[in-house]
Design an enzyme around this catalytic site. Structure first.
Site, mmCIF file in Angstrom:
data_model
loop_
_atom_site.group_PDB
_atom_site.id
_atom_site.type_symbol
_atom_site.label_atom_id
_atom_site.label_comp_id
_atom_site.label_asym_id
_atom_site.label_seq_id
_atom_site.Cartn_x
_atom_site.Cartn_y
_atom_site.Cartn_z
ATOM 1 N N ARG A 29 0.895 -1.600 -0.231
ATOM 2 C CA ARG A 29 -0.003 -0.191 -0.115
ATOM 3 C C ARG A 29 0.929 0.970 0.429
ATOM 4 O O ARG A 29 -0.045 2.282 0.745
ATOM 5 C CB ARG A 29 -0.868 0.264 1.397
ATOM 6 C CG ARG A 29 -2.266 -0.567 1.463
ATOM 7 C CD ARG A 29 -3.488 -1.098 2.212
ATOM 8 N NE ARG A 29 -3.999 -1.837 2.435
ATOM 9 C CZ ARG A 29 -4.638 -2.491 3.613
ATOM 10 N NH1 ARG A 29 -4.156 -1.431 4.637
ATOM 11 N NH2 ARG A 29 -5.290 -3.455 3.435
ATOM 12 N N ARG A 33 -3.038 6.429 1.419
ATOM 13 C CA ARG A 33 -3.678 8.082 2.397
ATOM 14 C C ARG A 33 -2.235 8.803 2.438
ATOM 15 O O ARG A 33 -3.150 10.115 3.020
ATOM 16 C CB ARG A 33 -4.805 7.019 3.175
ATOM 17 C CG ARG A 33 -6.133 7.693 2.144
ATOM 18 C CD ARG A 33 -7.297 6.939 2.615
ATOM 19 N NE ARG A 33 -6.818 5.275 3.564
ATOM 20 C CZ ARG A 33 -7.714 4.701 4.519
ATOM 21 N NH1 ARG A 33 -8.650 5.711 5.170
ATOM 22 N NH2 ARG A 33 -7.503 4.283 4.839
ATOM 23 N N ARG A 42 -7.083 11.508 -5.349
ATOM 24 C CA ARG A 42 -8.595 10.356 -4.444
ATOM 25 C C ARG A 42 -9.481 11.566 -5.000
ATOM 26 O O ARG A 42 -10.902 10.735 -5.437
ATOM 27 C CB ARG A 42 -7.892 9.950 -3.325
ATOM 28 C CG ARG A 42 -9.012 9.350 -2.749
ATOM 29 C CD ARG A 42 -9.518 7.597 -3.578
ATOM 30 N NE ARG A 42 -10.479 6.984 -3.035
ATOM 31 C CZ ARG A 42 -11.606 7.049 -2.697
ATOM 32 N NH1 ARG A 42 -12.207 8.829 -3.920
ATOM 33 N NH2 ARG A 42 -12.282 6.847 -2.212
ATOM 34 N N ASP A 79 -7.471 -3.271 -6.852
ATOM 35 C CA ASP A 79 -7.394 -3.309 -5.701
ATOM 36 C C ASP A 79 -7.910 -4.487 -6.029
ATOM 37 O O ASP A 79 -8.023 -5.403 -7.366
ATOM 38 C CB ASP A 79 -9.329 -3.076 -4.922
ATOM 39 C CG ASP A 79 -9.232 -3.560 -4.363
ATOM 40 O OD1 ASP A 79 -8.596 -2.542 -3.059
ATOM 41 O OD2 ASP A 79 -10.653 -4.093 -3.562
ATOM 42 N N TYR A 154 -15.216 -12.250 0.396
ATOM 43 C CA TYR A 154 -15.606 -10.812 0.277
ATOM 44 C C TYR A 154 -17.265 -11.041 -0.531
ATOM 45 O O TYR A 154 -18.480 -10.444 0.119
ATOM 46 C CB TYR A 154 -14.641 -10.016 -0.430
ATOM 47 C CG TYR A 154 -14.022 -9.518 0.858
ATOM 48 C CD1 TYR A 154 -13.696 -8.388 1.286
ATOM 49 C CD2 TYR A 154 -12.905 -9.953 0.851
ATOM 50 C CE1 TYR A 154 -13.184 -7.941 2.374
ATOM 51 C CE2 TYR A 154 -11.596 -9.285 1.093
ATOM 52 C CZ TYR A 154 -12.018 -8.327 2.202
ATOM 53 O OH TYR A 154 -10.787 -8.074 2.835
#
Length: 345
Positions: A29, A33, A42, A79, A154
């Site tokens: 990652r 952020r 973003r 992702d 998921y």
């Protein structure tokens, strides 16, 4: 055994089994952020999936951390859940909540459409081509996908949870439907990785983020067998494909994962004891990891000492330095710079 010829890319060579004078480094990652420039892009992109599917913007955020830090690799910005999205399942990302999917059932499983998946993922392949053309020749470009079990958790549960109970129960109650889903995910994920390698990725990583909370029989059925099948399908098309497997939480089963799946590198989570990993993995097998991301947040002497311990622990085998899970948003940028400096010393 004859060593492969060097490629001039230290991280790729390490993954191929060529030990370096110091471990190459990248950070899971690393485009995220904690970087203010990422947050700006973003916000401009709209939704998270819109950013994943916008080649110009996804290329930009992929390259951002390499402009700040002397990292040895860029990893595709995307992702693991683009696969269910490409198959036609409803996927969205809620602020502060993470991914939300419309859970599949035995009745809706047949609605997934693998025939359109690669066409739907075409923007990802364009992104890889753009990154490759902009990347310095000594840097490695990493593609990735989620492992079939992790993605299935998921798709069945609708979102992440601490124990993935919905998927575990589905697999036990509806074994035939579960087997169909896993076969579908192996096939589509293999096609996806093959296309990434064709589009410019130097190597790929399989994120088995939910290898934890499984008994040994479930681990063998849900993790080992699908990962092995996925690697075999990729290598059937790309015989020299370099593949990292990251079975987070595999604990005492990491030795079996390394030996049986066919991956070149095993990623270690931060809970894996260094001496244990070194003792159970095949000699000279490449490892990746495994600093606790919160040690990076705290920084200071404890971070520096632990990083040095990790480097020393794996100095007898090919080692790619990384975190044992993804970097977190509150990570100070100066701590990242210091960590890379420590590793490169």
């Amino acid at each position: 055994m004859t060593s492969p010829d060097p490629t001039g890319k230290p991280l790729l060579d390490t993954a191929r089994g060529i030990r370096q004078a110091r471990p190459p480094v990248w950070i899971m990652r690393q485009a995220g952020r904690y970087l203010p420039e990422y947050r700006q892009v973003r916000e401009k992109a709209g939704s998270f999936l819109d950013l994943c599917y916008a080649p110009e913007l996804a290329t930009e955020v992929t390259l951002q951390p390499l402009r700040r830090f002397d990292l040895d690799a860029a990893i595709l910005f995307s992702d693991i859940l683009v696969i269910p999205d490409a198959l036609g399942q409803s996927v969205r990302f809620e602020t502060g909540e993470g991914p939300v999917l419309e859970p599949i059932t035995t009745d809706t499983l047949g609605r997934l459409d693998p025939d359109m998946a690669m066409a739907n993922l075409a923007p990802v392949f364009e992104t890889l081509g753009r990154i490759k053309s902009a990347l310095a020749p000594e840097k490695t470009l990493i593609g990735f996908c989620g492992a079939p079990w992790t993605v299935a958790t998921y798709m069945i549960g609708g979102r992440g949870s601490s124990d993935q109970a919905a998927a575990r129960l589905f697999a036990l109650q509806y074994p035939d439907a579960f087997a169909r889903l896993m076969t579908l995910l192996v096939d589509v994920s293999a096609d996806y990785l093959i296309a990434q390698l064709s589009a410019g990725a130097d190597m790929v990583q399989i994120f088995e983020s939910w290898a934890l909370n499984l008994d040994e029989l479930a681990f063998e059925t849900y993790v080992l067998a699908p990962n092995k099948a996925l690697v075999e399908k990729v290598r059937a098309a790309v015989p020299d494909a370099v593949i990292t497997g990251f079975p987070r939480g595999a604990a005492g089963l990491i030795g079996r994962y390394a030996r049986e799946t066919g991956v070149n590198v095993i990623g270690l989570d931060y809970a894996t004891p260094l001496a244990f990993a070194d003792s159970v993995l095949p000699a000279q097998f490449a490892v990746q990891g495994n600093l606790d991301p919160l040690r990076l947040v705290a920084g200071g002497p404890q971070m520096e000492a632990r990083a040095q311990e990790i480097v020393e622990a794996f100095s007898n085998r090919p080692h790619i330095f990384n975190l044992g899970h993804g970097i977190v948003p509150q990570t100070p940028i100066e701590n990242v710079a210091r960590l890379i400096e420590i590793v490169k010393q």
